[in-house]
Motif scaffolding. Structure first.
Motif, PDB file in Angstrom:
ATOM      1  N   ILE A 157       0.857  -1.186   0.000  1.00  0.00           N
ATOM      2  CA  ILE A 157       0.000   0.000   0.000  1.00  0.00           C
ATOM      3  C   ILE A 157       0.889   1.229   0.000  1.00  0.00           C
ATOM      4  O   ILE A 157       1.898   1.288   0.695  1.00  0.00           O
ATOM      5  N   HIS A 158       0.492   2.231  -0.787  1.00  0.00           N
ATOM      6  CA  HIS A 158       1.136   3.540  -0.767  1.00  0.00           C
ATOM      7  C   HIS A 158       0.304   4.424   0.154  1.00  0.00           C
ATOM      8  O   HIS A 158      -0.807   4.830  -0.195  1.00  0.00           O
ATOM      9  N   LEU A 159       0.833   4.718   1.340  1.00  0.00           N
ATOM     10  CA  LEU A 159       0.098   5.517   2.325  1.00  0.00           C
ATOM     11  C   LEU A 159       0.381   7.002   2.114  1.00  0.00           C
ATOM     12  O   LEU A 159       1.534   7.423   2.070  1.00  0.00           O
ATOM     13  N   GLN A 160      -0.680   7.770   2.010  1.00  0.00           N
ATOM     14  CA  GLN A 160      -0.555   9.204   1.739  1.00  0.00           C
ATOM     15  C   GLN A 160      -1.088  10.008   2.923  1.00  0.00           C
ATOM     16  O   GLN A 160      -2.182   9.758   3.420  1.00  0.00           O
ATOM     17  N   PHE A 161      -0.304  10.980   3.342  1.00  0.00           N
ATOM     18  CA  PHE A 161      -0.590  11.832   4.502  1.00  0.00           C
ATOM     19  C   PHE A 161      -1.244  13.120   4.009  1.00  0.00           C
ATOM     20  O   PHE A 161      -0.687  13.834   3.185  1.00  0.00           O
ATOM     21  N   ALA A 162      -2.445  13.426   4.500  1.00  0.00           N
ATOM     22  CA  ALA A 162      -3.098  14.695   4.181  1.00  0.00           C
ATOM     23  C   ALA A 162      -2.575  15.758   5.147  1.00  0.00           C
ATOM     24  O   ALA A 162      -2.895  15.750   6.328  1.00  0.00           O
ATOM     25  N   LEU A 163      -1.769  16.671   4.634  1.00  0.00           N
ATOM     26  CA  LEU A 163      -1.104  17.671   5.463  1.00  0.00           C
ATOM     27  C   LEU A 163      -2.055  18.771   5.922  1.00  0.00           C
ATOM     28  O   LEU A 163      -2.938  19.198   5.186  1.00  0.00           O
ATOM     29  N   TRP A 164      -1.822  19.233   7.153  1.00  0.00           N
ATOM     30  CA  TRP A 164      -2.425  20.447   7.668  1.00  0.00           C
ATOM     31  C   TRP A 164      -1.279  21.378   8.035  1.00  0.00           C
ATOM     32  O   TRP A 164      -0.170  21.241   7.518  1.00  0.00           O
ATOM     33  N   SER A 165      -1.530  22.313   8.934  1.00  0.00           N
ATOM     34  CA  SER A 165      -0.463  23.208   9.363  1.00  0.00           C
ATOM     35  C   SER A 165      -0.763  23.738  10.751  1.00  0.00           C
ATOM     36  O   SER A 165      -1.913  24.085  11.045  1.00  0.00           O
ATOM     37  N   PRO A 166       0.255  23.841  11.628  1.00  0.00           N
ATOM     38  CA  PRO A 166       0.039  24.431  12.943  1.00  0.00           C
ATOM     39  C   PRO A 166      -0.408  25.888  12.890  1.00  0.00           C
ATOM     40  O   PRO A 166      -0.897  26.430  13.868  1.00  0.00           O
TER      41      PRO A 166
END
Length: 368
Positions: free
Chosen positions: A209-218
């Motif tokens: 599986i290619h796991l993809q991280f949905a980025l946010w920001s502090p």
């Protein structure tokens, strides 16, 4: 690699076919109910907007057949479905199952899943959307429940020929990584769950599986009307959990969008440059078409992205193309918010203000 994969998020709520959705949209047409009732909130507000295609049931395969053809014609060749699991079962999955996957031409279009694992509150119910405290369903899942849902997506979706893959591995994006970790009981247990997920995919004949991280920001914290609004220390989680790539879901998650679109793009560019410095896994550039969540509220709310005609959005697409071209060692994947997020005023579907302008902007940039 010469082809660009332009992947637009799909908000699968424009159908009333699932009975559970009627607690939010009792008229039985999904969130079209909120779009139809949207009104101008101030003299310069660009609402109401009306979809040129009307208010169709997007769980109808014949509706999705036309949308697939239109998307492909304009250079959008991947749909990313927001995918939900609440109260021990999927939610709003029929838009994908009954609409997209039963459309005659669905195999011409790739798709993958973003697990939208944020808590579900009252935001979707316009009658109660000002209530930011009540939780209807928890998005976090324990190990047992995670294994059930993970097995489902492997066996029902990952094995399909048109599921989007990188290095022959199906992509699975996680929207709210801290909530994922919380449900599993900590970083170590979350890592063990993801290791099992990969192994289970291999046991089902896949290469992983290619796991993809949905980025946010502090820099963006607890914005009213943003699902799951919170700080996300991505550097801490992405490495420890073994994610394979990063992208964003919406500009509102990491820059100040309460201004003109052309003022936002330089800050987006700076964020991409920071990501290149801080992470050692690929980032796939993201472009949002807009942000204005007012169709979900009875009173006026901010932020409101302004000045978003197609010619300005095209500048964002050109910026993403340049980023993809400068990163030759990774697939040329660009994510776009979104195909149909009408209640967040971030959509590519044609409307009565810009016509097919947003789609034409994509075609100009990615199809020449």
């Amino acid at each position: 690699m010469s082809q660009y994969d332009v992947a637009a998020y799909i908000w699968p709520a424009y159908t009333g076919d699932e009975k559970r959705s009627r607690i939010f949209w009792p008229e039985g047409m999904g969130e079209w109910q909120s779009v139809k009732s949207a009104v101008k909130k101030h003299p310069d507000h660009t609402w109401p907007r009306r979809p040129l295609w009307g208010y169709p049931n997007e769980a109808d395969p014949y509706v999705m057949e036309g949308q697939i053809k239109c998307a492909l014609d304009h250079g959008v060749n991947v749909f990313i479905y927001d995918w939900y699991w609440y109260d021990r079962r999927p939610f709003l999955e029929n838009c994908l199952n009954d609409g997209f996957l039963k459309a005659p031409s669905n195999k011409e279009m790739k798709f993958y899943l973003m697990w939208a694992n944020h808590d579900a509150g009252q935001l979707w119910d316009k009658r109660n959307s000002s209530d930011t405290e009540t939780v209807v369903w928890l998005g976090s899942q324990d190990e047992k429940e995670f294994r059930i849902l993970a097995s489902r997506v492997i066996q029902k979706y990952f094995i399909l020929d048109n599921y989007y893959k990188i290095d022959d591995k199906p992509i699975f994006m996680i929207y709210d990584v801290p909530n994922f970790v919380k449900g599993l009981g900590g970083v170590q247990k979350a890592k063990e769950a993801l290791d099992w997920f990969r192994e289970e995919a291999v046991r089902n004949g896949l290469k992983g599986i290619h796991l993809q991280f949905a980025l946010w920001s502090p820099a963006v914290t607890n914005i009213s009307g943003v699902d799951g609004g919170k700080d996300v220390p991505a550097e801490e989680f992405s490495s420890a959990l073994g994610f394979d790539s990063l992208t964003h879901y919406q500009f509102v998650h990491f820059v100040d969008v309460n201004r003109n679109y052309e003022e936002i793009l330089p800050d987006v560019q700076k964020e991409w440059e920071k990501i290149d410095r801080d992470f050692d896994i690929p980032y796939f550039p993201h472009i949002s078409v807009g942000w204005d969540n007012n169709p979900r509220f009875n009173t006026y709310v901010q932020p409101e992205m302004k000045n978003t005609p197609p010619e300005n959005i095209q500048k964002g697409f050109e910026m993403a193309k340049a980023y993809a071209d400068s990163h030759e060692n990774q697939p040329k994947l660009i994510t776009v918010n979104s195909w149909n997020e009408w209640t967040e005023t971030s959509y590519l579907e044609p409307d009565d203000i810009n016509g097919y302008g947003y789609l034409e902007a994509i075609r100009k940039v990615f199809k020449g």
